[in-house]
Design a protein around this motif. Structure first.
Motif, PDB file in Angstrom:
ATOM      1  N   ALA A 107      41.318  40.720  43.942  1.00 53.86           N
ATOM      2  CA  ALA A 107      41.256  39.255  44.016  1.00 53.86           C
ATOM      3  C   ALA A 107      41.147  38.646  42.626  1.00 53.86           C
ATOM      4  O   ALA A 107      41.796  37.627  42.325  1.00 53.86           O
ATOM      5  CB  ALA A 107      40.078  38.834  44.881  1.00 53.86           C
ATOM      6  N   GLU A 108      40.337  39.263  41.771  1.00 51.62           N
ATOM      7  CA  GLU A 108      40.170  38.743  40.409  1.00 51.62           C
ATOM      8  C   GLU A 108      41.461  38.868  39.596  1.00 51.62           C
ATOM      9  O   GLU A 108      41.798  37.994  38.801  1.00 51.62           O
ATOM     10  CB  GLU A 108      39.043  39.489  39.707  1.00 51.62           C
ATOM     11  CG  GLU A 108      37.656  39.179  40.276  1.00 51.62           C
ATOM     12  CD  GLU A 108      36.571  40.023  39.629  1.00 51.62           C
ATOM     13  OE1 GLU A 108      36.929  40.951  38.867  1.00 51.62           O
ATOM     14  OE2 GLU A 108      35.380  39.754  39.897  1.00 51.62           O
ATOM     15  N   ILE A 155      50.457  40.176  42.403  1.00 49.82           N
ATOM     16  CA  ILE A 155      51.501  39.996  43.401  1.00 49.82           C
ATOM     17  C   ILE A 155      52.681  40.874  42.984  1.00 49.82           C
ATOM     18  O   ILE A 155      52.802  41.248  41.808  1.00 49.82           O
ATOM     19  CB  ILE A 155      51.967  38.533  43.527  1.00 49.82           C
ATOM     20  CG1 ILE A 155      52.521  38.035  42.181  1.00 49.82           C
ATOM     21  CG2 ILE A 155      50.842  37.639  44.022  1.00 49.82           C
ATOM     22  CD1 ILE A 155      53.175  36.660  42.262  1.00 49.82           C
ATOM     23  N   SER A 159      54.289  41.200  39.304  1.00 49.50           N
ATOM     24  CA  SER A 159      53.338  40.972  38.221  1.00 49.50           C
ATOM     25  C   SER A 159      53.406  42.107  37.207  1.00 49.50           C
ATOM     26  O   SER A 159      53.586  43.273  37.570  1.00 49.50           O
ATOM     27  CB  SER A 159      51.906  40.887  38.761  1.00 49.50           C
ATOM     28  OG  SER A 159      51.738  39.795  39.623  1.00 49.50           O
ATOM     29  N   THR A 206      37.595  43.239  45.565  1.00 49.78           N
ATOM     30  CA  THR A 206      37.107  42.231  44.611  1.00 49.78           C
ATOM     31  C   THR A 206      37.939  42.250  43.334  1.00 49.78           C
ATOM     32  O   THR A 206      38.348  41.193  42.828  1.00 49.78           O
ATOM     33  CB  THR A 206      35.629  42.494  44.268  1.00 49.78           C
ATOM     34  OG1 THR A 206      34.863  42.436  45.465  1.00 49.78           O
ATOM     35  CG2 THR A 206      35.112  41.468  43.273  1.00 49.78           C
ATOM     36  N   ASP A 214      44.473  38.879  40.888  1.00 43.41           N
ATOM     37  CA  ASP A 214      45.477  38.025  41.526  1.00 43.41           C
ATOM     38  C   ASP A 214      46.882  38.637  41.380  1.00 43.41           C
ATOM     39  O   ASP A 214      47.834  37.972  40.985  1.00 43.41           O
ATOM     40  CB  ASP A 214      45.445  36.615  40.930  1.00 43.41           C
ATOM     41  CG  ASP A 214      46.243  35.616  41.777  1.00 43.41           C
ATOM     42  OD1 ASP A 214      46.401  35.867  42.995  1.00 43.41           O
ATOM     43  OD2 ASP A 214      46.724  34.614  41.222  1.00 43.41           O
TER      44      ASP A 214
END
Length: 361
Positions: free
Chosen positions: A333-334, A338, A341, A330, A336
């Motif tokens: 996902a929050e 990659i 980054s 979770t 994000d």
């Protein structure tokens, strides 16, 4: 001296190594590829001659460059088990194992009995009449173990014996080696890059990196409280090196201060490490407000799904080993995240252990 003493210098391989192996114990030499592990083993076996050095086994000099002593491999009392079984293709399994005692002058019948005993000991008795071409990789390595032990060596040398095996065969051979090595009666040196091999088979670990001994100690201490980058990596923890500044703080070479719980009061300026687990690391896209004790500006290098958690691997500008953080799916996902980054890794001082750096005891 009883056991093995190694003090060698091999400039062409950039290896300078000094350590002892206690009689009756198994010592694992861990390290990354190219660290010099196999070079050290070859020097002990008499397959590589150091530029300078002394190698002694049970008070017997095998190599002494100052005195011009270099015993040939067959007179050293050692047996080498390599990645490949290297069985004689024209001989049966039984004759392969009997070869060592026959070469030592034993009678044919006695050598056959020794071969049978060791084949039974490694659960390969039913393979006695087969030729090497009729064996699987795992079977061939079991026979190679029997052949090495049939030579009755004072010292058994193992050079990544599981490396060439598939995932099904390796655990069986590891279990076999544990049975024949962990008796307290056999001295052995195991070269590996796998922490599982060290945990299962060894009493002591020597970590080689860049041809130097960077850490040594009992297996569990090295793998739970690492003092070198390689040991930290295989132990699955984050490690930063620096100099002690007092008050539970080290300063890295680039000037970053890391706070933690100090094991003991080390002198200011002495070399030390800060160690913390990936699960203790929080990940932010922007530096958090306030003044968290330990914050690292990083670039995400890799994201790995590990079931309930996501492992985020990152690099910073420290020139030290990459850092890892374990976060929930979770949270991943929050954020994000990659590869490429920018992020900030934060860890509490109470989750950071600081202790002296060094080769260990």
């Amino acid at each position: 001296m009883s056991g093995l003493h190694i003090d060698i210098e091999i400039p062409e391989r950039d290896v300078i190594a000094t350590f002892d192996v206690v009689a009756g114990e198994v010592t694992a030499i861990l390290g990354p590829n190219g660290a010099g592990k196999s070079t050290v083993l070859a020097a002990v076996a008499g397959l590589h001659h150091p530029h300078r050095g002394m190698i002694e086994l049970n008070s017997r000099v095998l190599t002494d460059t100052a005195a011009g002593i270099a015993l040939p491999p067959h007179k050293r009392g050692t047996a080498l088990l390599a990645q490949d079984a290297l069985l004689f293709p024209h001989l049966t399994v039984a004759d392969n194992v009997a070869f060592a005692p026959r070469s030592a002058g034993r009678a044919r019948r006695e050598s056959a009995e020794i071969a049978r005993r060791w084949l039974d000991a490694v659960d390969a008795g039913e393979l006695a009449e087969r030729k090497p071409s009729q064996l699987s990789g795992g079977q061939a390595q079991r026979v190679a173990v029997a052949r090495a032990l049939a030579a009755e060596p004072e010292l058994l040398l193992l050079d990544e014996p599981m490396a060439a095996l598939d995932v099904a065969s390796a655990p069986a051979l590891r279990s076999l080696l544990r049975r024949v090595l962990r008796t307290g009666e056999r001295t052995a040196v195991l070269v590996t890059h796998d922490a599982l091999d060290a945990l299962a088979l060894a009493d002591t670990v020597v970590v080689l990196d860049g041809g130097r001994v960077v850490e040594r100690g009992d297996v569990r201490t090295v793998l739970t409280r690492p003092r070198s980058a390689f040991a930290a990596r295989i132990a699955g923890v984050n490690l930063r090196t620096g100099d002690m500044q007092g008050d539970g703080m080290i300063r890295t070479p680039s000037g970053i201060d890391i706070y933690g719980i100090a094991e003991i009061d080390e002198p200011r300026g002495s070399s030390a490490v800060a160690v913390f687990e990936p699960r203790a690391v929080s990940v932010y896209l922007e530096p958090p407000h306030g003044s968290p004790r330990n914050a690292f500006t990083v670039t995400v290098a890799e994201i790995e799904n590990r079931g309930a958690i996501v492992r985020v691997r990152a690099e910073d500008e420290e020139g030290q080993p990459g850092l890892s953080a374990d976060i929930t799916a979770t949270a991943a996902a929050e954020l994000d995240l990659i590869p490429g980054s920018a992020a900030t890794f934060v860890v509490k001082a109470t989750e950071t252990l600081i202790y002296a750096q060094g080769a260990g005891s």
